[in-house]
Design a protein around this motif. Sequence first.
Motif, mmCIF file in Angstrom:
data_model
loop_
_atom_site.group_PDB
_atom_site.id
_atom_site.type_symbol
_atom_site.label_atom_id
_atom_site.label_comp_id
_atom_site.label_asym_id
_atom_site.label_seq_id
_atom_site.Cartn_x
_atom_site.Cartn_y
_atom_site.Cartn_z
ATOM 1 N N PRO A 149 -11.317 10.488 7.215
ATOM 2 C CA PRO A 149 -11.651 9.089 7.514
ATOM 3 C C PRO A 149 -12.481 8.986 8.783
ATOM 4 O O PRO A 149 -12.401 9.838 9.672
ATOM 5 N N LEU A 153 -11.543 4.160 12.116
ATOM 6 C CA LEU A 153 -10.382 3.672 11.369
ATOM 7 C C LEU A 153 -9.108 3.858 12.185
ATOM 8 O O LEU A 153 -8.224 2.996 12.180
ATOM 9 N N LEU A 184 -14.988 -2.416 6.387
ATOM 10 C CA LEU A 184 -13.624 -2.172 6.868
ATOM 11 C C LEU A 184 -12.628 -2.274 5.714
ATOM 12 O O LEU A 184 -11.734 -1.429 5.573
ATOM 13 N N PHE A 188 -10.273 0.778 4.408
ATOM 14 C CA PHE A 188 -8.821 0.592 4.464
ATOM 15 C C PHE A 188 -8.197 0.862 3.098
ATOM 16 O O PHE A 188 -7.193 1.563 2.983
#
Length: 267
Positions: A149, A153, A184, A188
């Motif tokens: 990631p 994040l 985002l 997520f």
Amino acid sequence: MDFWGSGPEGREAGGFSFHLLNANAPEEEVQRHSHEEAHFVLVLAGGYMSSAVGAPLVSDTPVLIYNPPGTTHQDRFHGGKGRFVAISGGTGPEAAALCLRDPYAHRLAHGIARDIDAATPFSLEANALQLHAAISPLSSDEARSAQVPPSWLNRAVEMIFTSHDPDMSVAAVASDAGVHPVHLARVFRRFLGCSPGEYLRGHRLERAAAMLGEGVASLAAVAQSAGFVDQAHLTRAFRSRLDTTPAQWRRSRDVARIQDADAATRQ
């Protein structure tokens, strides 16, 4: 396997065992119990109550717990209802039980849950080993794949869990991370299995549950401090996620003792 849950037989691979389970015992029947093996618990549904370091008093966001070999605890689901994946085996560090917020570890665990029936033994073993790598010091960047990631994040997750600003918004988190809110949301969902809005709302409920467990502030004050519009909004969230009201939660439970007693036992 020694978990308070029932489900299919599970899988074995490379010295690890993998089980997808439903909580099968009323909450009040779950006694203190021990696990010989190191293991991870990924909560897929239900309010989980754990004595692990960093765990909320009751969960409403994706929760991943690492328990070292020989763990003795009374972790359980609120109301005895929940669904989880247990990943046992390996030689994890003999440290305190820990609630992991690392998006990389969450992605690995969710991948195991999603593919538990179809994945090859090699894939299951590889993912379990990478989970252990996530809680151990990294010797090089090789432990992370190209699908690691983005660094922002971690900052976004940390911002949600450290902020006490009742006006916190997804847009503010995205702005702090330096990304567009749509991007985002996509990242997520990919790594944490939920939207940033769901994550933020879940954390607000966790914060409210903790404040109610302390039994000091009024319900209206708890609602305001935890970021709910008003007390009615707080009540709707409790009914929806925990099948109870804030007042009933406060009256029927001394939730703070669950973690305090276990912490005292470890000292």
